[in-house]
Scaffold this active site. Sequence first.
Site, PDB file in Angstrom:
ATOM      1  N   GLU A  80      36.936  42.700  45.857  1.00  0.00           N
ATOM      2  CA  GLU A  80      38.367  42.706  45.522  1.00  0.00           C
ATOM      3  C   GLU A  80      38.882  44.089  45.135  1.00  0.00           C
ATOM      4  OE1 GLU A  80      35.960  41.453  43.671  1.00  0.00           O
ATOM      5  OE2 GLU A  80      36.424  41.446  41.523  1.00  0.00           O
TER       6      GLU A  80
ATOM      7  N   CYS B 274      30.110  38.248  42.591  1.00  0.00           N
ATOM      8  CA  CYS B 274      29.316  38.729  41.448  1.00  0.00           C
ATOM      9  C   CYS B 274      28.698  37.543  40.704  1.00  0.00           C
ATOM     10  CB  CYS B 274      30.138  39.616  40.544  1.00  0.00           C
ATOM     11  SG  CYS B 274      29.091  40.750  39.621  1.00  0.00           S
TER      12      CYS B 274
ATOM     13  N   HIS C  38      31.858  43.561  44.062  1.00  0.00           N
ATOM     14  CA  HIS C  38      33.254  43.145  43.888  1.00  0.00           C
ATOM     15  C   HIS C  38      34.134  43.626  45.051  1.00  0.00           C
ATOM     16  CE1 HIS C  38      33.085  41.537  39.770  1.00  0.00           C
ATOM     17  NE2 HIS C  38      32.091  42.402  39.616  1.00  0.00           N
TER      18      HIS C  38
HETATM   19  N1  GLN Z   1      27.364  38.400  34.113  1.00  0.00           N
HETATM   20  C1  GLN Z   1      26.820  38.785  35.371  1.00  0.00           C
HETATM   21  C2  GLN Z   1      25.984  40.034  35.247  1.00  0.00           C
HETATM   22  O1  GLN Z   1      26.156  40.802  34.331  1.00  0.00           O
HETATM   23  C3  GLN Z   1      27.893  38.937  36.425  1.00  0.00           C
HETATM   24  C4  GLN Z   1      28.847  40.043  36.117  1.00  0.00           C
HETATM   25  C5  GLN Z   1      30.134  39.957  36.918  1.00  0.00           C
HETATM   26  O2  GLN Z   1      30.449  38.920  37.475  1.00  0.00           O
HETATM   27  N2  GLN Z   1      30.908  41.024  36.955  1.00  0.00           N
HETATM   28  O3  GLN Z   1      25.176  40.303  36.083  1.00  0.00           O
END
Ligand code: GLN
Length: 546
Positions: A521, A393, A519
Site C-alpha cells: 500500500e 504483513c 506493505h
Molecule cells: N506484528 C507483526 C510483526 O511485527 C506484523 C507487523 C505489521 O503488520 N506491520 O511482524
Amino acid sequence: MSDTENSKQMKYVFVTGGVVSSLGKGLAASSLGALLEQRGLKVMMQKFDPYLNVDPGTMSPFQHGEVYVLDDGAECDLDLGHYERFTSGVLSKFNNLTSGQVFDTVIKKERAGTYLGKTVQYIPHVTDEIQERLFEVTRRNPDVDILLTEIGGTVGDIEGHLFLEALRQFTLKVGRENVCFIHATLLPKLRAAGEIKTKPTQQSVAKLREIGIIPDVIVCRVEKEEELDDDNRRKIAMFCNVDEKAVIPFADVDHTIYEGPLNLRKHFIDRLVVARLGIDIHNPDLSHWQDFVDKIINPKHRVKIAVVGKYIELQDAYKSIYESITHAGAHHSTFPEVVRVDAEEIEEKGAEAVIGKVDGLLIPGGFGDRGTEGKILATQYARENNIPFFGICLGMQIASIEFARNVCGIEGANSTEFEKECANPIIDIQEDQREIESKGANMRLGACESIVYPDTLAHKLYNADRISERHRHRYEFNSAYKERLTDNGLVISSVSAKEGLVEIVEVPNHPFFIAAQFHPEFKSKPNQPHPIFAGFIEAALEHSQA
Ligand code: GLN
C-alpha cells in the site's frame, strides 16, 4: 544574498495552519504539490512536526493514524503518504523532521562539545538546527525546483513557535523573493448567525505576523466554496494584508480527496505561487488527473471489500490501504465499497454472519494479539468459500497460521508474537534479531528486494522476476515450516533476495488468494495502482458478477 547562489536557486513554499488542527492542510499542501508538478516543475515535499517523538513509529494508531514507511526505512507521518501519492518525488528520512529529532541532535552536539563552551539556546542553536534541515534537503536534491514544506500543528501553539521562528530566519538567508508562505485556516460557520466568520483567520494571521511571517496566500477551509463570498474575501484580504485574489476557498471535497488539486486550480493557487516565486512556466496539464477523478466519481461497477482489522473505527489507521483500494477501483472503473470489520466481531458472531456477502477480504497489518483469532476465522472462510483474499504483513502471517492449522493440521500453530510458548511457531522472530532490545530497532524496515518465482499469481500480477517493496515488521515466516506447508499445497511465490525470507504466499486452486509480508500500500498511486491491489479488485469484480 543567497546561500545557494552558485547553483540553481531552489524555491521554498511553506504551508502553515491556523485556527484548528485537522483542517486539511496536508491535503492542501499535497494538492498544490500536484499542481506545481503538473506545470512541469520538479517538486519535493516534506513535513516538519513539532511533537517531541523522534518519529511516529512509537505512537499508537489511536494517536497518530498510520505510520507511513519510506524506501529508506524511515517511519513517518502519514502526510508523507499523501506527498508520495500526489507527487512523484521519492522521499527519504530527511523529509520528515520532528522536534524530537531537533532536540536529540542539539543535545548530542552539546555533549560532544560541538558548541565550544557556549550557552546552548533555543535561538540560535535550535532554530539553526531546523534551518539546517532545509539546507540539507536543498544540497541533497540539486535538481529540485521547489521544496514544499508543511509545518504541522497550529500557529499559536507553543511547540510550533521555534519552527516558525526558524522559517523567518531562513527567509532572510535565502531571500524573500525565493519564499512563498501559504497559511491555511478555517472559516467557521455559526448556524445561529447563518454566516461564516473571518475573525479566527484574522487573529491567526496576526499571530503569524507577530513572529515576522506575512502570508502570501490564505487558503480558507469552508464547507462550500460559495461561503467565501466577495465581502468576506475583501475583509480577509484587508485585515491580513494579502491580495484579494490570494484569498482562496478550499471546500470539502464532494467525492474524493483527489479533487483537491482540481478545486484549488479553479482559484489559480499555483499561478499565485509561481508568480510570487518569479517562475515563468506553462499552465498545469490536469487531463490525466481529471480522468482519474472521473473514474472514481462515475464507476461502472461496484464491489464490496471487507477490511478486517483492529483499529477499524479510525479512518486514518489504514489510510494507505484505503487509498490503494481507491486507485485499484478507479483502474477497473469500479466503486469499491469498503466494509470495515472489527476482528473481534467475527470472534463473537462467526465469519459467515459478518463477511458472508463480500466480494473480497483484506487483512491489513497490525501488532499484538487482540482480534487475531477473528482474523484467522475470516481467512479460513475466504479460503474455503473462494472469496478473493489479500493479506498484508500481519495478514500474511495470519494466512500462514490458518493454512498450517486447518490444511496441514498442525496443532498449536501460531505466532510467537501472540503466544510466546506456542507448540508450533509458524511465525517467529528471526534468531539474529532476538538480541536487539531497543524498541523499533529490531524491525525489518524499508525497501527490500525480492525474487518472484515464475508461474505464480505474484509473477502474473507483477510481470517481473524481481521486485522492491517496503517492510515494517519484527516477525517472519519460520523457514523450519516451509516444507510442511508447501507439501500441503501452499505456494511460496517470493522470497527476499538476500536472506531468502518468505515474502509472498499463495493458495492455488482458489480464484485469488495472496498474502505479502511487505506493505504494497505504500507504493500505489493514482493512475498507477499497485499490481496486487489491481488484481485483487479485478478478482472481487469477477466474484461479484459470478
Ligand atoms: N506484528 C507483526 C510483526 O511485527 C506484523 C507487523 C505489521 O503488520 N506491520 O511482524
